[in-house]
Design a protein around this motif. Structure first.
Motif, short mmCIF file in Angstrom:
data_model
loop_
_atom_site.label_atom_id
_atom_site.label_comp_id
_atom_site.label_asym_id
_atom_site.label_seq_id
_atom_site.Cartn_x
_atom_site.Cartn_y
_atom_site.Cartn_z
N ILE A 16 0.83 -1.21 0.00
CA ILE A 16 0.00 0.00 0.00
C ILE A 16 0.86 1.26 0.00
O ILE A 16 0.52 2.27 -0.62
N PHE A 17 2.01 1.22 0.66
CA PHE A 17 2.93 2.36 0.66
C PHE A 17 3.45 2.61 -0.76
O PHE A 17 3.53 3.75 -1.21
N SER A 18 3.78 1.54 -1.47
CA SER A 18 4.24 1.65 -2.85
C SER A 18 3.18 2.29 -3.74
O SER A 18 3.48 3.16 -4.57
N VAL A 19 1.94 1.87 -3.54
CA VAL A 19 0.84 2.47 -4.31
C VAL A 19 0.77 3.97 -4.02
O VAL A 19 0.65 4.79 -4.93
N TRP A 20 0.85 4.33 -2.74
CA TRP A 20 0.77 5.74 -2.35
C TRP A 20 1.89 6.56 -3.00
O TRP A 20 1.65 7.64 -3.56
N ILE A 21 3.12 6.08 -2.95
CA ILE A 21 4.25 6.81 -3.53
C ILE A 21 4.03 7.03 -5.02
O ILE A 21 4.27 8.12 -5.55
N ARG A 22 3.53 6.02 -5.71
CA ARG A 22 3.31 6.13 -7.15
C ARG A 22 2.12 7.01 -7.49
O ARG A 22 2.08 7.63 -8.54
N LEU A 23 1.15 7.12 -6.58
CA LEU A 23 0.02 8.03 -6.80
C LEU A 23 0.39 9.48 -6.48
O LEU A 23 -0.06 10.41 -7.14
N LYS A 24 1.21 9.64 -5.47
CA LYS A 24 1.56 10.98 -4.96
C LYS A 24 2.47 11.76 -5.91
O LYS A 24 2.39 12.98 -5.98
N HIS A 25 3.32 11.07 -6.62
CA HIS A 25 4.33 11.73 -7.46
C HIS A 25 3.99 11.60 -8.94
O HIS A 25 3.24 10.72 -9.34
N PRO A 26 4.58 12.48 -9.77
CA PRO A 26 4.32 12.42 -11.22
C PRO A 26 4.61 11.04 -11.79
O PRO A 26 5.47 10.32 -11.29
N ARG A 27 3.92 10.71 -12.85
CA ARG A 27 4.03 9.38 -13.48
C ARG A 27 5.28 9.26 -14.35
O ARG A 27 5.22 8.95 -15.53
N LYS A 28 6.42 9.54 -13.75
CA LYS A 28 7.68 9.39 -14.47
C LYS A 28 8.77 8.93 -13.51
O LYS A 28 8.67 9.13 -12.30
N CYS A 29 9.80 8.33 -14.07
CA CYS A 29 10.91 7.83 -13.26
C CYS A 29 11.66 9.01 -12.64
O CYS A 29 12.02 9.96 -13.33
N SER A 46 18.43 2.14 1.16
CA SER A 46 17.89 0.80 0.94
C SER A 46 16.75 0.46 1.89
O SER A 46 16.77 0.81 3.07
N ARG A 47 15.77 -0.27 1.37
CA ARG A 47 14.62 -0.64 2.18
C ARG A 47 14.97 -1.69 3.24
O ARG A 47 14.14 -2.03 4.06
N THR A 48 16.19 -2.17 3.24
CA THR A 48 16.60 -3.09 4.31
C THR A 48 16.65 -2.36 5.65
O THR A 48 16.59 -3.00 6.69
N TYR A 49 16.77 -1.04 5.61
CA TYR A 49 16.77 -0.24 6.84
C TYR A 49 15.33 0.14 7.17
O TYR A 49 14.73 0.98 6.49
N LEU A 50 14.77 -0.45 8.21
CA LEU A 50 13.38 -0.20 8.58
C LEU A 50 13.11 1.26 8.94
O LEU A 50 12.02 1.76 8.71
N ALA A 51 14.11 1.94 9.50
CA ALA A 51 13.91 3.32 9.93
C ALA A 51 13.57 4.26 8.78
O ALA A 51 12.93 5.29 8.99
N THR A 52 13.98 3.92 7.57
CA THR A 52 13.69 4.78 6.42
C THR A 52 12.85 4.08 5.35
O THR A 52 12.49 4.70 4.36
N ARG A 53 12.52 2.83 5.56
CA ARG A 53 11.79 2.04 4.55
C ARG A 53 10.47 2.68 4.13
O ARG A 53 10.12 2.68 2.95
N TRP A 54 9.73 3.23 5.09
CA TRP A 54 8.44 3.83 4.79
C TRP A 54 8.46 5.34 5.00
O TRP A 54 7.44 5.97 5.25
#
Length: 122
Positions: A16-29, A46-54
């Motif tokens: 759901i976080f991934s969906v939010w990031i892709r909705l929130k920002h312009p549709r480009k890389c 890196s998402r391996t670090y939980l403190a910054t993953r979300w």
């Protein structure tokens, strides 16, 4: 109803976080600028670090070429983040990745609900 494991809750939050990031920002890389229909949630730290993953400042949409084949293109990602958010925010992201977190199932459940509401509010 059976309670979800913490691993499943983490997976649900990622989704759901991934969906939010892709909705929130312009549709480009974020790193190459290519307009794509299939974008992923790229992470500067890196998402391996939980403190910054979300952390929303740490994530932007990326094409598969940059995110997977380009290993996230960290130098381009960093330059763009510095232009967008400033050097201080980027340095704070780098430092905060080492923060130790003890996340509970209820924490995950709250975050999942939070991002679900954000996604449906658009």
């Amino acid at each position: 109803m059976r309670k979800k494991s913490q691993a499943q809750l983490k997976k649900d939050l990622d989704k759901i976080f991934s969906v939010w990031i892709r909705l929130k920002h312009p549709r480009k890389c974020y790193t190459c600028g290519k307009v794509e229909t299939t974008l992923q949630c790229g992470h500067f730290v890196s998402r391996t670090y939980l403190a910054t993953r979300w952390n929303e400042n740490n994530c932007r949409p990326q094409c598969v070429g940059c995110n997977i084949w380009g290993n996230g293109k960290p130098l381009d990602f960093e330059e763009n983040l510095k232009r967008e958010l400033g050097e201080t925010v980027v340095e704070n992201l780098k430092q905060s990745r080492h923060q130790i977190l003890k996340l509970t199932p209820s924490w995950y459940e709250e975050k999942i609900e939070f991002y679900k509401k954000l996604c449906t509010s658009l």
